[in-house]
Design an enzyme around this catalytic site. Structure first.
Site, PDB file in Angstrom:
ATOM      1  N   CYS A  84      29.267  30.284  15.897  1.00 28.21           N
ATOM      2  CA  CYS A  84      28.420  31.489  15.906  1.00 28.21           C
ATOM      3  C   CYS A  84      26.968  31.157  15.560  1.00 28.21           C
ATOM      4  O   CYS A  84      26.705  30.488  14.564  1.00 28.21           O
ATOM      5  CB  CYS A  84      28.980  32.524  14.919  1.00 28.21           C
ATOM      6  SG  CYS A  84      27.993  34.032  14.918  1.00 28.21           S
ATOM      7  N   ASP A 188      30.940  30.727  30.724  1.00 30.81           N
ATOM      8  CA  ASP A 188      30.566  31.055  32.109  1.00 30.81           C
ATOM      9  C   ASP A 188      31.739  31.137  33.084  1.00 30.81           C
ATOM     10  O   ASP A 188      31.574  30.790  34.258  1.00 30.81           O
ATOM     11  CB  ASP A 188      29.525  30.062  32.644  1.00 30.81           C
ATOM     12  CG  ASP A 188      28.187  30.185  31.935  1.00 30.81           C
ATOM     13  OD1 ASP A 188      28.028  31.114  31.127  1.00 30.81           O
ATOM     14  OD2 ASP A 188      27.296  29.347  32.198  1.00 30.81           O
ATOM     15  N   ARG A 211      32.611  37.118  28.068  1.00 29.81           N
ATOM     16  CA  ARG A 211      31.862  38.216  28.691  1.00 29.81           C
ATOM     17  C   ARG A 211      32.439  38.646  30.027  1.00 29.81           C
ATOM     18  O   ARG A 211      32.353  39.811  30.401  1.00 29.81           O
ATOM     19  CB  ARG A 211      30.386  37.798  28.845  1.00 29.81           C
ATOM     20  CG  ARG A 211      29.674  37.630  27.512  1.00 29.81           C
ATOM     21  CD  ARG A 211      28.390  36.873  27.661  1.00 29.81           C
ATOM     22  NE  ARG A 211      28.641  35.527  28.187  1.00 29.81           N
ATOM     23  CZ  ARG A 211      27.725  34.701  28.605  1.00 29.81           C
ATOM     24  NH1 ARG A 211      26.455  35.058  28.552  1.00 29.81           N
ATOM     25  NH2 ARG A 211      28.047  33.508  29.066  1.00 29.81           N
TER      26      ARG A 211
HETATM   27  C1  FMN Z   1      28.499  40.037  21.896  1.00 30.16           C
HETATM   28  C2  FMN Z   1      29.191  38.721  21.678  1.00 30.16           C
HETATM   29  C3  FMN Z   1      29.930  38.531  20.537  1.00 30.16           C
HETATM   30  C4  FMN Z   1      30.592  37.313  20.318  1.00 30.16           C
HETATM   31  N1  FMN Z   1      31.338  37.167  19.193  1.00 30.16           N
HETATM   32  C5  FMN Z   1      32.044  36.022  19.018  1.00 30.16           C
HETATM   33  C6  FMN Z   1      32.918  35.851  17.912  1.00 30.16           C
HETATM   34  O1  FMN Z   1      33.061  36.734  17.054  1.00 30.16           O
HETATM   35  N2  FMN Z   1      33.600  34.688  17.812  1.00 30.16           N
HETATM   36  C7  FMN Z   1      33.488  33.694  18.760  1.00 30.16           C
HETATM   37  O2  FMN Z   1      34.148  32.663  18.645  1.00 30.16           O
HETATM   38  N3  FMN Z   1      32.680  33.825  19.794  1.00 30.16           N
HETATM   39  C8  FMN Z   1      31.963  34.967  19.954  1.00 30.16           C
HETATM   40  N4  FMN Z   1      31.159  35.092  21.042  1.00 30.16           N
HETATM   41  C9  FMN Z   1      31.072  33.971  22.005  1.00 30.16           C
HETATM   42  C10 FMN Z   1      32.123  34.115  23.075  1.00 30.16           C
HETATM   43  O3  FMN Z   1      33.416  34.090  22.508  1.00 30.16           O
HETATM   44  C11 FMN Z   1      32.038  32.973  24.070  1.00 30.16           C
HETATM   45  O4  FMN Z   1      32.199  31.762  23.383  1.00 30.16           O
HETATM   46  C12 FMN Z   1      30.717  32.946  24.813  1.00 30.16           C
HETATM   47  O5  FMN Z   1      30.307  34.241  25.190  1.00 30.16           O
HETATM   48  C13 FMN Z   1      30.823  32.062  26.076  1.00 30.16           C
HETATM   49  O6  FMN Z   1      31.897  32.450  26.877  1.00 30.16           O
HETATM   50  P1  FMN Z   1      31.724  33.438  28.145  1.00 30.16           P
HETATM   51  O7  FMN Z   1      30.693  32.810  29.043  1.00 30.16           O
HETATM   52  O8  FMN Z   1      33.094  33.513  28.761  1.00 30.16           O
HETATM   53  O9  FMN Z   1      31.245  34.758  27.600  1.00 30.16           O
HETATM   54  C14 FMN Z   1      30.479  36.275  21.264  1.00 30.16           C
HETATM   55  C15 FMN Z   1      29.731  36.482  22.425  1.00 30.16           C
HETATM   56  C16 FMN Z   1      29.085  37.675  22.634  1.00 30.16           C
HETATM   57  C17 FMN Z   1      28.276  37.843  23.895  1.00 30.16           C
END
Ligand code: FMN
Length: 305
Positions: A84, A188, A211
């Site tokens: 984070c 992604d 996301r």
């Molecule tokens: C609004 C938001 C909140 C997130 N909160 C967490 C979280 O609490 N714990 C975590 O491991 N990752 C958190 N992430 C990261 C996502 O789990 C993920 O690692 C990151 O968005 C990349 O993956 P994606 O491209 O599939 O979104 C958060 C991302 C966003 C956008």
């Protein structure tokens, strides 16, 4: 993801084959203090399985104690957040700050793995703090493996990148090649083909979708089909999408009560109808709704043509 994967969201996503979920991350210190808001984030039911509990904290003994509590509460896995980037989390030394403090990270993982009796410990990390080469992820993954973690998840961006730029899947491949525990790839995956490509290009053992699942819970069925080389079901038409959205809203009302559901549904509606013509109009209406009946009416009347 903070603010997103509540019980209603998970219930809908599981219908589409989501295999594992984590509610939003929990502060180890708040769990130990039995903070009511924290306990509320952990709300679940028997069908909401398997379910991991993601913890963040700066003190190894607190994270270990919170993990012990999560196991006693019935969670199926514990994850320690080491990715984070939010200053409130990194400031005291938690989240991605642990990528800069491998000794403390090692102690935290070791102590936590030791208190868990039956459930696995996983560690979620980024590719690095500021260094994009993957050196830091590799070091932390090796530490995690040696200290008793059962798997690691790699979000293929640095802390400094936040959520911008492109995820560098090469780092997932590098970590997978060098550690013996399973590696979950993340970053992604927005389309079914992305999930398949991530597995093929990195060799990762599982794909995590963040996301790309918001307002798009059918991504799980579609990604799984792609990964298994089956026919990919098309995304639902508007009529079906409205039905799923209203089911999501009903689940939200059940689990959180009408008042909170009416507030949360604004964001959820924006996710589900993003990209449709006149979605902005629907969003404005949702921002003003005061009853569950009005939500149903505006959604049923929504006609983007
Ligand atoms: C609004 C938001 C909140 C997130 N909160 C967490 C979280 O609490 N714990 C975590 O491991 N990752 C958190 N992430 C990261 C996502 O789990 C993920 O690692 C990151 O968005 C990349 O993956 P994606 O491209 O599939 O979104 C958060 C991302 C966003 C956008």
């Amino acid at each position: 993801m903070a603010g997103c994967p509540d019980l209603a969201f998970r219930t809908v996503a599981r219908r589409f084959g989501m295999e594992m979920a984590y509610p939003e991350m929990i502060s180890a210190e708040s769990l130990i203090r039995a903070n009511p808001k924290t306990l509320d984030f952990m709300k679940t039911h028997a069908g909401d399985r398997p379910l991991g509990c993601q913890l963040f904290g700066a003190r190894p003994e607190s994270v270990a104690e919170a993990a012990r509590m999560a196991e006693a509460m019935g969670f199926d896995a514990v994850d320690i957040n080491m990715g984070c980037p939010v200053p409130k989390v990194t400031g005291p030394g938690a989240g991605s700050a642990l990528m800069k403090d491998p000794r403390r990270a090692a102690r935290m993982i070791r102590q936590t793995a030791r208190v868990l009796r039956k459930i696995p410990l996983t560690v979620k990390m980024r590719t690095g703090f500021a260094d994009a080469t993957g050196k830091e992820a590799l070091e932390l993954a090796r530490i995690a493996s040696g200290a008793g973690a059962a798997a690691v998840a790699v979000h293929a961006r640095t802390k400094t990148q936040g959520y911008s730029g492109k995820a560098d899947w090469n780092v997932i491949r590098l970590v997978k090649k060098k550690v013996r525990i399973p590696v979950f790839g993340n970053g992604d995956v927005f389309l079914p083909a992305d999930a398949r490509r991530m597995m093929r290009e990195t060799g990762c053992d599982a794909v995590m979708i963040g996301r790309g699942s918001l307002g798009n819970p059918w991504i799980y069925a579609r990604a799984l089909a792609a990964m298994r080389r089956r026919r990919i079901p098309p995304p639902p038409e508007l009529k079906e999408r409205k039905k799923i959205f209203l089911e999501h809203f009903a689940l939200l009302t059940d689990s959180e009560g009408e008042k909170r559901a009416l507030l949360k549904i604004r964001t959820v509606a924006a996710w589900y109808f993003r990209g449709f013509p006149r979605a902005a109009e629907l969003r404005q209406r949702m921002n003003r709704v005061r009853s569950a009946r009005a939500v149903t009416r505006w959604v049923e009347e929504f006609n983007p043509t």
